[in-house]
Write a protein that holds these residues in place. Structure first.
Motif, PDB file in Angstrom:
ATOM      1  N   UNK A  48      33.613 -36.725 -24.112  1.00 29.70           N
ATOM      2  CA  UNK A  48      32.612 -36.312 -23.114  1.00 29.70           C
ATOM      3  C   UNK A  48      31.230 -36.835 -23.483  1.00 29.70           C
ATOM      4  N   UNK A  49      30.927 -36.797 -24.767  1.00 28.76           N
ATOM      5  CA  UNK A  49      29.606 -37.286 -25.159  1.00 28.76           C
ATOM      6  C   UNK A  49      29.479 -38.776 -24.869  1.00 28.76           C
ATOM      7  N   UNK A  50      30.605 -39.487 -24.893  1.00 28.54           N
ATOM      8  CA  UNK A  50      30.552 -40.925 -24.608  1.00 28.54           C
ATOM      9  C   UNK A  50      30.296 -41.199 -23.137  1.00 28.54           C
ATOM     10  N   UNK A  51      30.601 -40.218 -22.300  1.00 29.92           N
ATOM     11  CA  UNK A  51      30.245 -40.370 -20.888  1.00 29.92           C
ATOM     12  C   UNK A  51      28.731 -40.370 -20.730  1.00 29.92           C
ATOM     13  N   UNK A  52      28.097 -39.637 -21.621  1.00 29.68           N
ATOM     14  CA  UNK A  52      26.664 -39.437 -21.553  1.00 29.68           C
ATOM     15  C   UNK A  52      25.910 -40.627 -22.150  1.00 29.68           C
ATOM     16  N   UNK A  53      26.427 -41.086 -23.262  1.00 33.61           N
ATOM     17  CA  UNK A  53      25.769 -42.153 -23.996  1.00 33.61           C
ATOM     18  C   UNK A  53      26.847 -42.882 -24.801  1.00 33.61           C
ATOM     19  N   UNK A  54      26.797 -44.212 -24.846  1.00 31.93           N
ATOM     20  CA  UNK A  54      27.883 -44.933 -25.498  1.00 31.93           C
ATOM     21  C   UNK A  54      27.629 -45.193 -26.972  1.00 31.93           C
ATOM     22  N   UNK A  55      26.528 -44.676 -27.481  1.00 31.80           N
ATOM     23  CA  UNK A  55      26.257 -44.873 -28.906  1.00 31.80           C
ATOM     24  C   UNK A  55      25.719 -43.580 -29.515  1.00 31.80           C
ATOM     25  N   UNK A  56      26.337 -43.163 -30.617  1.00 29.23           N
ATOM     26  CA  UNK A  56      25.964 -41.894 -31.238  1.00 29.23           C
ATOM     27  C   UNK A  56      25.955 -42.036 -32.751  1.00 29.23           C
ATOM     28  N   UNK A  57      25.016 -41.381 -33.393  1.00 31.84           N
ATOM     29  CA  UNK A  57      25.144 -41.246 -34.837  1.00 31.84           C
ATOM     30  C   UNK A  57      26.103 -40.089 -35.085  1.00 31.84           C
ATOM     31  N   UNK A  58      26.877 -40.206 -36.181  1.00 24.92           N
ATOM     32  CA  UNK A  58      27.883 -39.189 -36.465  1.00 24.92           C
ATOM     33  C   UNK A  58      27.230 -37.817 -36.628  1.00 24.92           C
ATOM     34  N   UNK A  59      26.058 -37.808 -37.209  1.00 29.47           N
ATOM     35  CA  UNK A  59      25.348 -36.548 -37.427  1.00 29.47           C
ATOM     36  C   UNK A  59      24.947 -35.891 -36.100  1.00 29.47           C
ATOM     37  N   UNK A  60      24.415 -36.704 -35.189  1.00 27.34           N
ATOM     38  CA  UNK A  60      24.031 -36.163 -33.878  1.00 27.34           C
ATOM     39  C   UNK A  60      25.244 -35.654 -33.116  1.00 27.34           C
ATOM     40  N   UNK A  61      26.338 -36.416 -33.219  1.00 30.00           N
ATOM     41  CA  UNK A  61      27.574 -35.997 -32.565  1.00 30.00           C
ATOM     42  C   UNK A  61      28.047 -34.648 -33.106  1.00 30.00           C
ATOM     43  N   UNK A  62      28.000 -34.510 -34.428  1.00 28.81           N
ATOM     44  CA  UNK A  62      28.448 -33.265 -35.051  1.00 28.81           C
ATOM     45  C   UNK A  62      27.594 -32.100 -34.570  1.00 28.81           C
ATOM     46  N   UNK A  63      26.298 -32.332 -34.472  1.00 30.79           N
ATOM     47  CA  UNK A  63      25.399 -31.286 -33.991  1.00 30.79           C
ATOM     48  C   UNK A  63      25.741 -30.886 -32.563  1.00 30.79           C
ATOM     49  N   UNK A  64      25.936 -31.879 -31.732  1.00 28.46           N
ATOM     50  CA  UNK A  64      26.202 -31.610 -30.324  1.00 28.46           C
ATOM     51  C   UNK A  64      27.527 -30.866 -30.151  1.00 28.46           C
ATOM     52  N   UNK A  65      28.557 -31.335 -30.846  1.00 24.64           N
ATOM     53  CA  UNK A  65      29.869 -30.696 -30.708  1.00 24.64           C
ATOM     54  C   UNK A  65      29.841 -29.273 -31.273  1.00 24.64           C
ATOM     55  N   UNK A 111      27.427 -45.028 -37.146  1.00 27.40           N
ATOM     56  CA  UNK A 111      27.207 -45.036 -35.707  1.00 27.40           C
ATOM     57  C   UNK A 111      28.530 -45.258 -34.975  1.00 27.40           C
ATOM     58  N   UNK A 112      28.735 -44.446 -33.945  1.00 30.21           N
ATOM     59  CA  UNK A 112      29.944 -44.564 -33.131  1.00 30.21           C
ATOM     60  C   UNK A 112      29.590 -45.243 -31.818  1.00 30.21           C
TER      61      UNK A 112
END
Lengths: 149, 120
Positions: A48-65, A111-112
């Motif tokens: 779902x986060x990839x729908x929002x933005x196609x590039x994420x730092x792992x740390x930001x992703x962890x925070x969001x999830x 980075x993902x």
């Protein structure tokens, strides 16, 4: 074998499209990456986060999830919550998505980014939408930050 | 019947077959299958404790590449299926870097440091 032959039906069967013509395009049949990618709630969140933005730092992703899972705004995520998700992403879910060619991961920058199969996974996610994952869909489409105040 | 090789690799059935390996338990952690966390995380936390680092610093290789954790989770802690419990009983062992990790069906994760006691 003769039985009651029905020339019309037989004829229409013979001239009907060959099986190949009735099949959907091969890309649609490759459903495995979709199943594998979406087979765990955390990977669904990640996608779902990839729908929002196609590039994420792992740390930001962890925070969001972690924020989604604990139903708190991102600034209220505790370090323990973030760490738990970070570790599970790093050691389980991101490698799985790499295997399925859904994401790529740069180890140096952590980075993902989306990979080859991301498109069909995200299309499937958008298609199934709220019917399967009401909460996640809602979370994904709301901006937690806006609700903070 | 084939003999197991004794070249120092860990065989699933008999991890102590290498007579020159000595094991010392260095960490343990209990995994609550109904809790929030995942088995993968619990194992990494146990390894981090063994190494004396923060869980974030346990990096290489990802546990995913060493062992199929979801299968262990499914076998030991999986949800019931029609007809009753599917919970397996036993212990799964695998090697992660120079640690031997045991995951028991009662939820205990034990990490052993392996040291060579010298050549015979």
């Amino acid at each position: 074998m003769a039985g009651e032959p029905d020339p019309d039906e037989e004829a229409s069967f013979d001239v009907s499209a060959s099986p190949e013509k009735q099949l959907p395009p091969p890309s649609i049949l490759e459903i495995e990456p979709v199943y594998e990618a979406l087979g765990h709630p955390r990977r669904r969140y990640l996608c779902y986060t990839l729908l929002e933005d196609t590039e994420w730092s792992l740390s930001d992703l962890a925070t969001k999830i972690a924020a989604w899972e604990n139903e708190v705004p991102e600034h209220a995520v505790t370090e323990d919550q973030r760490e738990e998700v970070y570790v599970s992403l790093y050691h389980a879910h991101v490698p799985k998505l790499i295997d399925e060619d859904v994401v790529a991961f740069d180890e140096a920058t952590e980075t993902i980014t989306t990979a080859e199969h991301a498109e069909q996974v995200l299309a499937a996610l958008e298609g199934m939408g709220a019917s399967l994952d009401t909460n996640q869909e809602t979370h994904a489409r709301s901006d937690m930050d806006e609700q903070e105040e | 019947m084939s003999k197991r090789s004794n070249d120092g690799t860990i065989d699933g059935d008999d991890p102590t077959s290498g007579s020159d390996m000595h094991q010392t338990q260095v960490a343990q952690r209990h995994y609550e299958s109904n809790g929030q966390g995942e088995l993968t995380t619990a194992i990494v936390y146990a390894i981090a404790e063994a190494e004396g680092v923060s869980p974030r610093e346990v990096k290489s290789p990802p546990l995913y590449e060493s062992v199929d954790v979801p299968s262990i989770e499914d076998a030991f802690f999986g949800s019931d299926v029609a007809g009753g419990s599917r919970q397996g009983i036993g212990t799964v062992e695998f090697q992660y870097t120079n640690y031997l990790v045991k995951v028991r069906s009662d939820g205990w994760i034990q990490v052993y440091e392996q040291t060579e006691t010298g050549l015979s």
